[in-house]
Design a protein around this motif. Sequence first.
Motif, PDB file in Angstrom:
ATOM      1  N   VAL A 132      40.687 -67.455  45.872  1.00 50.51           N
ATOM      2  CA  VAL A 132      40.329 -66.391  46.821  1.00 50.51           C
ATOM      3  C   VAL A 132      38.826 -66.128  46.767  1.00 50.51           C
ATOM      4  O   VAL A 132      38.184 -65.921  47.814  1.00 50.51           O
ATOM      5  N   LEU A 133      38.247 -66.150  45.576  1.00 47.28           N
ATOM      6  CA  LEU A 133      36.797 -65.969  45.439  1.00 47.28           C
ATOM      7  C   LEU A 133      36.042 -67.073  46.172  1.00 47.28           C
ATOM      8  O   LEU A 133      35.039 -66.812  46.857  1.00 47.28           O
ATOM      9  N   PHE A 134      36.538 -68.301  46.053  1.00 48.09           N
ATOM     10  CA  PHE A 134      35.924 -69.431  46.771  1.00 48.09           C
ATOM     11  C   PHE A 134      35.982 -69.211  48.282  1.00 48.09           C
ATOM     12  O   PHE A 134      35.015 -69.464  49.010  1.00 48.09           O
ATOM     13  N   LEU A 135      37.126 -68.703  48.763  1.00 50.24           N
ATOM     14  CA  LEU A 135      37.260 -68.447  50.200  1.00 50.24           C
ATOM     15  C   LEU A 135      36.258 -67.387  50.661  1.00 50.24           C
ATOM     16  O   LEU A 135      35.665 -67.503  51.742  1.00 50.24           O
ATOM     17  N   LEU A 136      36.064 -66.361  49.855  1.00 55.39           N
ATOM     18  CA  LEU A 136      35.119 -65.298  50.199  1.00 55.39           C
ATOM     19  C   LEU A 136      33.686 -65.832  50.236  1.00 55.39           C
ATOM     20  O   LEU A 136      32.934 -65.559  51.176  1.00 55.39           O
ATOM     21  N   VAL A 137      33.316 -66.585  49.210  1.00 60.84           N
ATOM     22  CA  VAL A 137      31.942 -67.097  49.101  1.00 60.84           C
ATOM     23  C   VAL A 137      31.639 -68.101  50.213  1.00 60.84           C
ATOM     24  O   VAL A 137      30.538 -68.125  50.771  1.00 60.84           O
TER      25      VAL A 137
END
Length: 265
Positions: A132-137
């Motif tokens: 999810v962090l990767f998707l946000l970044v």
Amino acid sequence: MAVGMLRSMWSYRGFISGSVKREFQSRYRNSLLGAAWTVLNPLAMIVVYTVIFSQVMRARLPGVDSGFAYSIYLCAGVLTWGLFAEIVGRAQNVFLEHANLIKKISFPRICLPVIVVFNAGINFAIIFGLFVLFLLVSGNFPGWTFVAVFPVLMIQVVFAIGLGIIVGVLNVFFRDVGQFFGVLLQFWFWLTPVVYPASILPERILPIFNLNPMVPLVTAYQDIFVHARWPVWSSLMFPAALAAVFCVVGIRMFRKRVGEIVDEL
């Protein structure tokens, strides 16, 4: 029946939380990287599949322009399949692995599958949180449709633990069941659109392909993360119904055979 089991598990919540904590700590004891292995194992799998299949599949994800499309597609399938496989794989051996505990200590045996779910959930939360962090970044977060993950996840977990309890009980009496199911999981993975989209399959086999209850679940995750759209809720009725049936059958099998399980171990 269900209320009584819930009360028993609540009474032994300290035992459950302590067991989950001990198992998590023991898994990474004397390991230099510790919990990082939770991330590295699925990450290695995703990298290998991306390198091998990205050129083949890039043009076969319809309606997607993102450069990360296939990697997101893979993550959505591989990570959620990993949760399913871990719950079912651990549950099928849970009574055998804890044979000494079952024989020596009196406690609600149904706590053991619950411990399996919590342990698998912790591992999944770590790697899924990074996803999810990767998707946000990367600017690929799906927005409000992300909330659809939670009901889909709930259906998947209930389906996995119901199936796991059934296989776990059978495995106590017929040890070949565990070996057979391990092989079946490998075939099941490739019969689910985790690495490839269902759109590349011939239309004549789709009716049979869609009998796989993991197909609508994995497709729902991919709709959310790759296409940023809501799942087709009607398609989830089949796995949801199957999850309920498996849980009822699994719990009844367990309650009926729990005395024999202790003797067999």
